[in-house]
Motif scaffolding. Sequence first.
Motif, short mmCIF file in Angstrom:
data_model
loop_
_atom_site.label_atom_id
_atom_site.label_comp_id
_atom_site.label_asym_id
_atom_site.label_seq_id
_atom_site.Cartn_x
_atom_site.Cartn_y
_atom_site.Cartn_z
N SER A 179 0.80 -1.22 0.00
CA SER A 179 0.00 0.00 0.00
C SER A 179 0.84 1.27 0.00
N THR A 180 2.07 1.19 0.49
CA THR A 180 2.90 2.39 0.57
C THR A 180 4.07 2.38 -0.43
N GLN A 181 4.11 1.40 -1.30
CA GLN A 181 5.21 1.33 -2.26
C GLN A 181 5.04 2.39 -3.34
N GLY A 182 6.17 3.04 -3.69
CA GLY A 182 6.16 4.02 -4.76
C GLY A 182 5.76 5.41 -4.36
N TYR A 183 5.52 5.65 -3.07
CA TYR A 183 5.16 6.98 -2.60
C TYR A 183 6.39 7.89 -2.53
N PHE A 184 6.15 9.20 -2.63
CA PHE A 184 7.23 10.16 -2.36
C PHE A 184 7.67 9.96 -0.91
N GLN A 185 8.97 9.79 -0.71
CA GLN A 185 9.47 9.47 0.62
C GLN A 185 9.18 10.58 1.62
N ALA A 186 9.27 11.83 1.18
CA ALA A 186 9.00 12.95 2.09
C ALA A 186 7.58 12.89 2.63
N GLN A 187 6.65 12.43 1.80
CA GLN A 187 5.26 12.30 2.25
C GLN A 187 5.12 11.22 3.32
#
Length: 424
Positions: free
Chosen positions: A112-120
């Motif tokens: 569910s959290t793969q590929g998100y902007f890391q800062a977010q």
Amino acid sequence: MKPFSSLLPAAVLAVAAGLPALAAAEKLTISCGAVGAELQLCREGVEAWSKQTGHSVEVVSTPNSATERLSFYQQILSAQSSDIDIIQIDVVWPGMLANHLLDLNEVLPTASTQGYFQAQLDNATVAGRLVTLPWFTDSGLLYYRKDLLEQYGKPVPQTWDELTATAKAIQQAERDAGNANMWGYVFQGRAYEGLTCNALEWIGSHPGGALIDPQGQIAVDSPATRQALSLAKSWVGDISPRGVLNYTEEEGRGVFQSGNAVFMRNWPYVWALAQSADSAVKDKVAIAPLPKGGPDGKHASTLGGWGLSISRYSAQPKLAGELVAYLTSAREQKHRALVSAYNPVIESLYQDPELLAAMPYYSDLHAILSDGVMRPASITGDRYPRVSNALFDRVHGVLAGETPVDQAVSELHGELKRIKRRSW
């Protein structure tokens, strides 16, 4: 339109009024919008999930004002009410609400959290707990009149000094040509959260510039801060109107969209409005990263946006997790971007051909979001509103010419120390 109170379940109203809660409803309940497209898109996503899974979900409308929405959530959560399972929260709220929110790592699939902007994701994590899953994002952008830069042979400015010089030159040339209302640069200068975003960008774009560093140390008393605020002060009454001291996003957009500004700092939502049929600058606008604070500085854009969180008091946390995963999926984020320009938080979507065709600026926006600056909300927790107030009050005083830069920086440093006490 029905009054806000009529849209709430009786149990929610009881808690908000300080009355004993009624028996918890059996269906899942989500608060994910206030009015307009925000609420409609949420309803559509929820209905699609309900049809697919057979589960029943009630959508609870909230106040449109972010401040009122936060207050409502705080009442519900403080009462440990189970009446709302999922809430939509601003990127500056995780630290304030973390104690009442479920660690999503406990109920969401890893994917569910793969590929998100890391800062977010970093901003959504408090003390190692993922308390909200980012849903859509915003970032400060530099809008500019590409026709005027081309006409006067000027490149897109890479530093704030270059922007200042270019804005001044084109402003004067346009006034000499008959447009007495032309200004070089408009931004959000009123004493409110928007000025906090602008100030963090000015300071953060200079080498070593920061309000509070990643370790939670107060870092505002620096040459970077003094240099940034001194330059911003020089704009008011020169390349920016005195009225900028009362501008929010919409006042600045009004000046720019009417054709009376060369440059503007604003959020992505302005793009569609600037390209609308009745816009005086239709097809004359482009966007770029906000300028650097000198050749050794960096592009710094404050990030905004919202995420979905699950109340710790939900009676159905696993089911709530399934709905959050569905609403924040790549498919849903793409749909929301195409329909209402809600910017995704999954990086790969900024290379999606269909999205790029609809919003050509996405190729630039990806790089800007990758270098985004988060407000220090997760670090400062429930003291963030005081931190932001201290910053925008002092900066506004500088812009208005009421407080010298050195005095403002010194006072701000002292105020932040008092707010911090021993630790955040």
